[in-house]
Design an enzyme around this catalytic site. Structure first.
Site, PDB file in Angstrom:
ATOM      1  N   ASN A  13      -1.347 -25.625  29.252  1.00 28.54           N
ATOM      2  CA  ASN A  13      -1.482 -24.423  30.081  1.00 28.54           C
ATOM      3  C   ASN A  13      -2.721 -24.663  30.947  1.00 28.54           C
ATOM      4  O   ASN A  13      -3.837 -24.700  30.440  1.00 28.54           O
ATOM      5  CB  ASN A  13      -1.645 -23.218  29.181  1.00 28.54           C
ATOM      6  CG  ASN A  13      -1.764 -21.892  29.905  1.00 28.54           C
ATOM      7  OD1 ASN A  13      -2.184 -20.909  29.302  1.00 28.54           O
ATOM      8  ND2 ASN A  13      -1.405 -21.817  31.179  1.00 28.54           N
ATOM      9  N   GLN A  47      -3.038 -20.601  35.986  1.00 25.31           N
ATOM     10  CA  GLN A  47      -3.981 -19.510  36.235  1.00 25.31           C
ATOM     11  C   GLN A  47      -5.242 -20.044  36.910  1.00 25.31           C
ATOM     12  O   GLN A  47      -5.682 -21.170  36.625  1.00 25.31           O
ATOM     13  CB  GLN A  47      -4.400 -18.798  34.928  1.00 25.31           C
ATOM     14  CG  GLN A  47      -3.385 -17.820  34.376  1.00 25.31           C
ATOM     15  CD  GLN A  47      -2.433 -18.472  33.411  1.00 25.31           C
ATOM     16  OE1 GLN A  47      -2.703 -19.551  32.882  1.00 25.31           O
ATOM     17  NE2 GLN A  47      -1.302 -17.826  33.156  1.00 25.31           N
ATOM     18  N   ASN A  65      -3.176 -14.963  37.876  1.00 23.76           N
ATOM     19  CA  ASN A  65      -1.969 -15.732  37.653  1.00 23.76           C
ATOM     20  C   ASN A  65      -1.550 -16.460  38.926  1.00 23.76           C
ATOM     21  O   ASN A  65      -2.042 -16.177  40.016  1.00 23.76           O
ATOM     22  CB  ASN A  65      -0.837 -14.824  37.169  1.00 23.76           C
ATOM     23  CG  ASN A  65      -0.928 -14.528  35.684  1.00 23.76           C
ATOM     24  OD1 ASN A  65      -1.508 -15.299  34.919  1.00 23.76           O
ATOM     25  ND2 ASN A  65      -0.353 -13.407  35.273  1.00 23.76           N
ATOM     26  N   CYS A  74      -6.630 -14.130  28.884  1.00 17.94           N
ATOM     27  CA  CYS A  74      -5.952 -15.423  28.773  1.00 17.94           C
ATOM     28  C   CYS A  74      -6.646 -16.215  27.677  1.00 17.94           C
ATOM     29  O   CYS A  74      -7.775 -16.680  27.856  1.00 17.94           O
ATOM     30  CB  CYS A  74      -5.989 -16.182  30.099  1.00 17.94           C
ATOM     31  SG  CYS A  74      -5.154 -17.786  30.008  1.00 17.94           S
ATOM     32  N   HIS A 155       2.249  -7.485  25.455  1.00 13.37           N
ATOM     33  CA  HIS A 155       3.230  -8.471  24.982  1.00 13.37           C
ATOM     34  C   HIS A 155       4.388  -7.765  24.300  1.00 13.37           C
ATOM     35  O   HIS A 155       4.202  -6.774  23.589  1.00 13.37           O
ATOM     36  CB  HIS A 155       2.592  -9.433  23.983  1.00 13.37           C
ATOM     37  CG  HIS A 155       1.656 -10.404  24.606  1.00 13.37           C
ATOM     38  ND1 HIS A 155       2.023 -11.683  24.943  1.00 13.37           N
ATOM     39  CD2 HIS A 155       0.355 -10.268  24.982  1.00 13.37           C
ATOM     40  CE1 HIS A 155       0.989 -12.308  25.491  1.00 13.37           C
ATOM     41  NE2 HIS A 155      -0.037 -11.472  25.527  1.00 13.37           N
ATOM     42  N   ASN A 186       4.324  -9.749  28.985  1.00  8.64           N
ATOM     43  CA  ASN A 186       4.535 -11.124  28.559  1.00  8.64           C
ATOM     44  C   ASN A 186       5.621 -11.132  27.489  1.00  8.64           C
ATOM     45  O   ASN A 186       5.592 -10.302  26.566  1.00  8.64           O
ATOM     46  CB  ASN A 186       3.238 -11.700  27.989  1.00  8.64           C
ATOM     47  CG  ASN A 186       2.134 -11.760  29.018  1.00  8.64           C
ATOM     48  OD1 ASN A 186       2.086 -12.651  29.853  1.00  8.64           O
ATOM     49  ND2 ASN A 186       1.221 -10.791  28.972  1.00  8.64           N
ATOM     50  N   GLU A 204       5.349 -15.934  30.660  1.00  9.05           N
ATOM     51  CA  GLU A 204       4.116 -15.233  30.986  1.00  9.05           C
ATOM     52  C   GLU A 204       4.281 -14.374  32.236  1.00  9.05           C
ATOM     53  O   GLU A 204       4.826 -14.828  33.254  1.00  9.05           O
ATOM     54  CB  GLU A 204       2.968 -16.221  31.205  1.00  9.05           C
ATOM     55  CG  GLU A 204       2.489 -16.896  29.936  1.00  9.05           C
ATOM     56  CD  GLU A 204       1.109 -17.489  30.094  1.00  9.05           C
ATOM     57  OE1 GLU A 204       0.212 -16.782  30.600  1.00  9.05           O
ATOM     58  OE2 GLU A 204       0.936 -18.665  29.719  1.00  9.05           O
ATOM     59  N   ARG A 205       3.804 -13.164  32.131  1.00  6.27           N
ATOM     60  CA  ARG A 205       3.786 -12.227  33.251  1.00  6.27           C
ATOM     61  C   ARG A 205       3.065 -12.855  34.445  1.00  6.27           C
ATOM     62  O   ARG A 205       1.913 -13.225  34.362  1.00  6.27           O
ATOM     63  CB  ARG A 205       3.081 -10.950  32.801  1.00  6.27           C
ATOM     64  CG  ARG A 205       2.872  -9.891  33.844  1.00  6.27           C
ATOM     65  CD  ARG A 205       2.065  -8.724  33.300  1.00  6.27           C
ATOM     66  NE  ARG A 205       0.735  -9.106  32.839  1.00  6.27           N
ATOM     67  CZ  ARG A 205      -0.246  -8.248  32.582  1.00  6.27           C
ATOM     68  NH1 ARG A 205      -0.040  -6.949  32.709  1.00  6.27           N
ATOM     69  NH2 ARG A 205      -1.417  -8.677  32.169  1.00  6.27           N
ATOM     70  N   CYS A 213       0.570 -20.316  25.514  1.00  9.37           N
ATOM     71  CA  CYS A 213      -0.008 -19.027  25.886  1.00  9.37           C
ATOM     72  C   CYS A 213      -0.849 -18.544  24.708  1.00  9.37           C
ATOM     73  O   CYS A 213      -0.310 -18.226  23.649  1.00  9.37           O
ATOM     74  CB  CYS A 213       1.087 -18.015  26.217  1.00  9.37           C
ATOM     75  SG  CYS A 213       0.457 -16.357  26.605  1.00  9.37           S
ATOM     76  N   GLY A 214      -2.175 -18.507  24.900  1.00 11.22           N
ATOM     77  CA  GLY A 214      -3.070 -18.121  23.809  1.00 11.22           C
ATOM     78  C   GLY A 214      -2.896 -16.682  23.381  1.00 11.22           C
ATOM     79  O   GLY A 214      -2.821 -16.384  22.178  1.00 11.22           O
ATOM     80  N   THR A 215      -2.823 -15.759  24.355  1.00  9.30           N
ATOM     81  CA  THR A 215      -2.641 -14.362  23.975  1.00  9.30           C
ATOM     82  C   THR A 215      -1.253 -14.144  23.385  1.00  9.30           C
ATOM     83  O   THR A 215      -1.072 -13.308  22.495  1.00  9.30           O
ATOM     84  CB  THR A 215      -2.864 -13.408  25.162  1.00  9.30           C
ATOM     85  OG1 THR A 215      -1.960 -13.735  26.224  1.00  9.30           O
ATOM     86  CG2 THR A 215      -4.308 -13.476  25.653  1.00  9.30           C
ATOM     87  N   GLY A 216      -0.262 -14.918  23.845  1.00 12.14           N
ATOM     88  CA  GLY A 216       1.072 -14.833  23.253  1.00 12.14           C
ATOM     89  C   GLY A 216       1.073 -15.268  21.799  1.00 12.14           C
ATOM     90  O   GLY A 216       1.726 -14.650  20.955  1.00 12.14           O
TER      91      GLY A 216
END
Length: 273
Positions: A13, A47, A65, A74, A155, A186, A204-205, A213-216
């Site tokens: 990413n 990003q 993004n 992120c 999410h 997301n 990802e949005r 995707c870390g937040t995912g």
């Protein structure tokens, strides 16, 4: 005006990082972010990350993004920034203040506490966010009853038998832009691979399919732990590699994983502004 950049990535990413903590140059715009993110005519990234001074923390991290939209959080970028900064730090984001700790060619990040109420996600109207009474179908795929989680950004998490079998490139945009998500969302599709192991793909949005995707990973780990599907800490395997997510009910999320610097360069601001 020549502006320096650092190209970095977390599990593939990838980011263009602009450090404005000392230097002063024109304000970032959605147009400039889109142009720099373009993989054919710009530097190319998922990003764009902008580091600035902060009155609330050690510094501020802003996230754009590839479509030019500014977002709140992120996780992969947070690890990359921790590696770049080199020391523990408290960082202001639009999703809240997070804590970074560089470690082992990557970082651990305290992502703060997840939020589960419908109006904190946010959703378009009141409903059970732990099993949303909605579904979507596209081609052979049907995704239903996601858990909605906010980990600094929104999410929707779906648990399926085989995450690899879902055509997320087809169904992801439909879910991201559904009016039930007023700030878009997301889209996470996960399957359980063991008592502390998940497999995950993320749409990802504003960026589309990414290798990680870390937040995912945070949102999906939290959702799986809360549902009793796995135990903390949980290893989340994405196409780009593994992240480790730790979380206990009522506490904050810790995400640990690698990050790397790819190269450095400069661009002429007027070519992208």
């Amino acid at each position: 005006m020549r502006v320096p950049f650092i190209k970095m990535h977390g599990l593939g990413n990838d980011f263009v990082v602009l450090d404005r903590r000392k230097d002063d140059w024109p304000a970032m715009t959605a147009k400039a972010a889109r142009a720099l993110a373009d993989r054919r005519t710009g530097v190319g990234c998922d990003q764009l990350i902008l580091l600035e001074k902060s009155e609330r923390a050690d510094f501020r991290m802003r996230i754009f993004n590839s479509d030019g939209g500014e977002v709140e959080a992120c996780g992969n970028a947070a690890r990359a920034v921790a590696l770049l900064h080199g020391d523990p730090a408290r960082v202001e984001t639009d999703g809240g203040i997070i804590a970074l700790s560089p470690a082992n060619s990557g970082a651990s990040v305290d992502m703060g506490s997840p939020r589960f109420d419908w109006d904190e996600i946010p959703l378009g109207y009141a409903m059970d966010a732990s099993a949303m009474p909605v579904g979507w179908s596209e081609g052979k795929d049907t995704l239903e009853a996601p858990m909605a989680v906010n980990v600094g950004n929104p999410h929707a998490v779906f648990f399926v038998d085989d995450a690899n079998a879902v055509d997320l490139a087809a169904i992801g945009p439909m879910i991201e832009n559904d009016p039930v998500f007023p700030e878009r969302v997301n889209v996470n599709v996960a399957s359980v691979a063991g008592e502390s192991h998940l497999r995950l793909h993320v749409w990802e949005r504003g960026a589309g399919l990414t290798r990680a995707c870390g937040t995912g990973a945070c949102a999906t780990g939290v959702a799986a732990i809360r549902k009793g599907l796995v135990q903390s800490p949980v290893t989340v395997t994405l196409p780009g590699g593994d992240l480790v997510i730790k979380w206990q009910q009522g506490g904050s999320i810790t995400m640990t994983g690698p990050a790397a610097e790819a190269f450095r360069g400069e661009f002429e601001w007027g070519d992208f502004a």
